[in-house]
Design an enzyme around this catalytic site. Structure first.
Site, short mmCIF file in Angstrom:
data_model
loop_
_atom_site.label_atom_id
_atom_site.label_comp_id
_atom_site.label_asym_id
_atom_site.label_seq_id
_atom_site.Cartn_x
_atom_site.Cartn_y
_atom_site.Cartn_z
N GLY A 13 22.48 -25.54 -0.71
CA GLY A 13 23.24 -26.57 -1.40
C GLY A 13 23.57 -27.72 -0.48
N LYS B 88 26.76 -17.61 4.84
CA LYS B 88 26.77 -19.02 4.44
C LYS B 88 26.83 -19.86 5.70
CE LYS B 88 27.85 -19.39 -0.30
NZ LYS B 88 28.56 -20.10 -1.36
N MET C 102 26.30 -28.34 1.09
CA MET C 102 27.18 -28.03 2.22
C MET C 102 26.72 -26.83 3.03
SD MET C 102 31.00 -28.77 0.71
CE MET C 102 30.79 -27.84 -0.81
N ALA C 103 25.87 -25.98 2.47
CA ALA C 103 25.52 -24.75 3.19
C ALA C 103 24.20 -24.18 2.69
CB ALA C 103 26.63 -23.71 3.02
N ASP D 78 36.29 -27.16 -5.96
CA ASP D 78 34.91 -27.35 -6.41
C ASP D 78 34.53 -26.28 -7.44
OD1 ASP D 78 32.43 -28.58 -6.58
OD2 ASP D 78 31.61 -27.54 -4.84
#
Length: 612
Positions: A21, A41, A23-24, A134
């Protein structure tokens, strides 16, 4: 890729990559000593650009690791490997709610169970003083054992603690589920922020689609701030009236108008699903159903359209792309008409308002007879979309088709109402049928052409959608219908705004080339302003360097002209001179009063500086 399949990361052996994704990146890994699988993650390398991030990462990870709730995916550990910080989380066998929704709508019982579980997780976290930030279907896991888990508390909170180029963007939330206050970049977030995002998720569960969807992040977050919530019953008539009222309250633009807590929202939703009255009609927040004016809030901050789709492009902050910053296009229309016809239609504007285009470009007069209402275009989409098609796109098509059907039905019932023709024309635009939109509008023009308000209303509708050239045509025809009397100040302002947005139009070079301004007291667009806008055309259709030379000439003549300073900042953005652009925008906003749309544009450009 930070980790490789087969690699040992601490005491874990990486088995496979599960996803990536904004962010990770997520890996499935095996812990031999404990004989169990876990999820690793690994945070995006961009976070490492913040020198203090690792210390904050460790501090925040300790906080989220203390969350212990059956509906929250627990964090077991956190560490670094080759300077890549990562979280160790429970590996849950199952599928995300996002994947489940691709297979079709949920039953009412399933929806209530998911809402109850996610609500319990949020209520627990909020009691600990922790926000999620989120909430979205991809962060809800439906386990094979029937349990429902909310994940990524750690990721959202840890990312929000950073100061990297991506931490100021991505963790603001996913556009389709972002709260208005997040979209405006506010820092004082509270439980109400999670309640709104949770409400969007519930709206999607019961209605079948998210409330706002467009082709750019700006358009989506703009709608969350300003656009009234689409009534659930207008999209899905099966939604109960009480459920609709619960959603209207939950998705209020103002936090104070929402439910006070997640528990209150969940309780009201469950009762509404049983048909009980929980929210009175007169208790619906006005902020949900009325349009918020742009000068009442800051401009949207623009996160990537879907962080689940892949990692964002990360720049050093010292240079920018040479491509102009284009934005806000939901539909491109009017292009079934050749450019000559567009300029011909704009002849009213040129002759009456600007005094420019030639006599031969005037449009033909239409015989004053009532034409039949245009039927809806045939729906030639396949009955069975391809398996890998996006269900959201299909639902969006269905929504706009239903809006068109309603507009046409309204037109048949109210053939004497000029607004009915405008609504139908806009509905045709939204389904991409430009030809029918033009025909419907011209039918109304035959009947109501003596009323300038018909054309001015059409111009405002088009300007709301950032269609500069068509809006100018409508304003010009309105002025013609009014006899060319003195222009009111508000119309001058809209004409100037439409010209500014016309600079982005695909037909802008030919349009501006054919404008022939005549000086005079009734001139709605001062020469320096038009020259500044012409420099913007050069930016979009030539080079930033050429545009910079043009705008500098304008600023030499009038260094305080707000629109010229705005265009200068946009050009500098595209030249990579971020610091200079920011300084101009800050001074512009701190200066004397200016037109509200110029202020909104300046705030918009400031909000996207971190993307560079």
């Amino acid at each position: 890729m930070p980790f490789k399949v087969g690699e040992n990361v601490g005491t874990y052996r990486v088995m496979e990559q599960l996803g990536q994704g904004g962010m990770a990146t997520v890996f499935k890994a095996y812990h031999a000593a404990l004989d169990r699988y876990v999820a690793l993650k690994v945070l995006h390398p961009a976070f490492l650009g913040d020198g203090d991030f690792i210390a904050r990462f460790q501090r925040e990870a300790r906080v989220v690791a203390k969350l212990d709730h059956p509906n929250i995916v627990p964090v077991y550990d956190f560490a670094e490997h080759d300077k890549h910080p990562y979280l160790v989380m429970k590996y849950v066998e199952g599928e995300t709610l996002k994947a489940r929704l691709r297979n079709g709508r949920l039953s009412n019982a399933e929806a209530v169970e998911i809402v109850r579980a996610v609500g319990a997780a949020l209520t627990y976290a909020h009691a600990k003083g922790i926000l999620h930030r989120d909430i979205k279907p991809s962060n809800v896991i439906l386990a094979n054992d029937g349990q429902v888990h909310l994940t990524d508390f750690g990721l959202a909170r840890i990312a929000a603690a950073g100061e990297s180029t991506i931490s100021s963007d991505v963790m603001l939330g996913t556009p389709q589920y972002i709260s208005p206050e997040q979209a405006m970049g506010k820092r004082d977030l509270d439980d109400g922020t999670d309640i709104y995002s949770f409400g969007v998720l519930v709206y999607e569960l019961v209605v079948g689609r998210t409330p706002f969807s467009a082709d750019t992040p700006f358009s989506v977050v703009h709608d969350h701030i300003y656009t009234p919530l689409p009534l659930p019953t207008s999209i899905n008539p099966e939604v109960g009236m009480q459920v609709e009222r619960v959603l209207l309250k939950t998705l209020a633009k103002e936090r104070a108008d929402r439910f006070e807590s997640v528990a209150d929202f969940v309780n009201a939703f469950e009762r509404a699903m049983k048909g009980e009255e929980v929210v009175a009609a007169d208790a619906i927040p006005e902020s949900t159903i009325t349009r918020r004016m742009p000068d009442e809030a800051a401009a949207p901050v623009v996160p990537p359209l879907d962080p689940d789709a892949g990692a964002p492009s990360v720049s050093s902050g010292s240079s920018a792309s040479a491509a102009p910053v284009k934005k806000r296009r939901r539909w491109r229309w009017w292009y079934l008409i050749p450019i000559g016809a567009v300029l011909c239609a704009c002849g009213f504007f040129g002759l009456v308002v600007l005094g420019g285009l030639s006599e031969e470009n005037q449009p033909e007069q239409v015989e004053p007879t009532r034409p039949p209402v245009v039927d809806a275009p045939p729906d030639d989409r396949p009955d069975n979309p391809p398996p890998d098609g996006e269900p959201q796109d299909i639902l969006e098509d269905q929504f706009y088709q239903e809006q068109l059907d309603d507009a046409l039905a309204n037109l048949e019932e109210n053939p004497e109402d000029p607004g009915a023709y405008l609504w139908a024309a806009v509905a045709f635009i939204d389904v991409g049928d430009e030809q029918s939109a033009t025909e419907i509008f011209e039918q109304g023009a035959v009947l109501f052409g003596e009323d300038p308000g018909y054309f001015f209303g059409a111009g405002d509708l088009l300007l709301d959608r950032y269609y500069g050239i068509p809006a100018l045509e409508m304003y010009g025809r309105g002025v013609e219908s009014s006899g060319g009397d003195r222009l009111p100040p508000e119309l001058r302002d809209r004409i100037q705004q439409a010209l500014y947005f016309a600079a982005e139009d695909d037909n802008a070079p030919a349009f501006f080339e054919n404008l022939d301004l005549q000086p005079g007291p009734e001139q709605p667009v001062p020469a320096n302003m038009l020259d500044a806008i012409a420099a913007r055309v050069t930016l979009y259709f030539d080079t930033p360097e050429a545009a910079n030379a043009e705008i500098d000439e304008v600023l030499q003549r009038d260094g305080n002209l707000p629109v010229a300073r705005l265009v200068k900042a946009e050009i500098l953005l595209n030249l990579g001179a971020i610091g200079e652009a920011e300084e101009i925008l800050q001074r512009l906003l701190g200066g004397p009063s200016m037109q509200s749309w110029i202020r909104s544009e300046a705030e918009f450009f400031l909000s996207i500086l971190d993307q560079y």
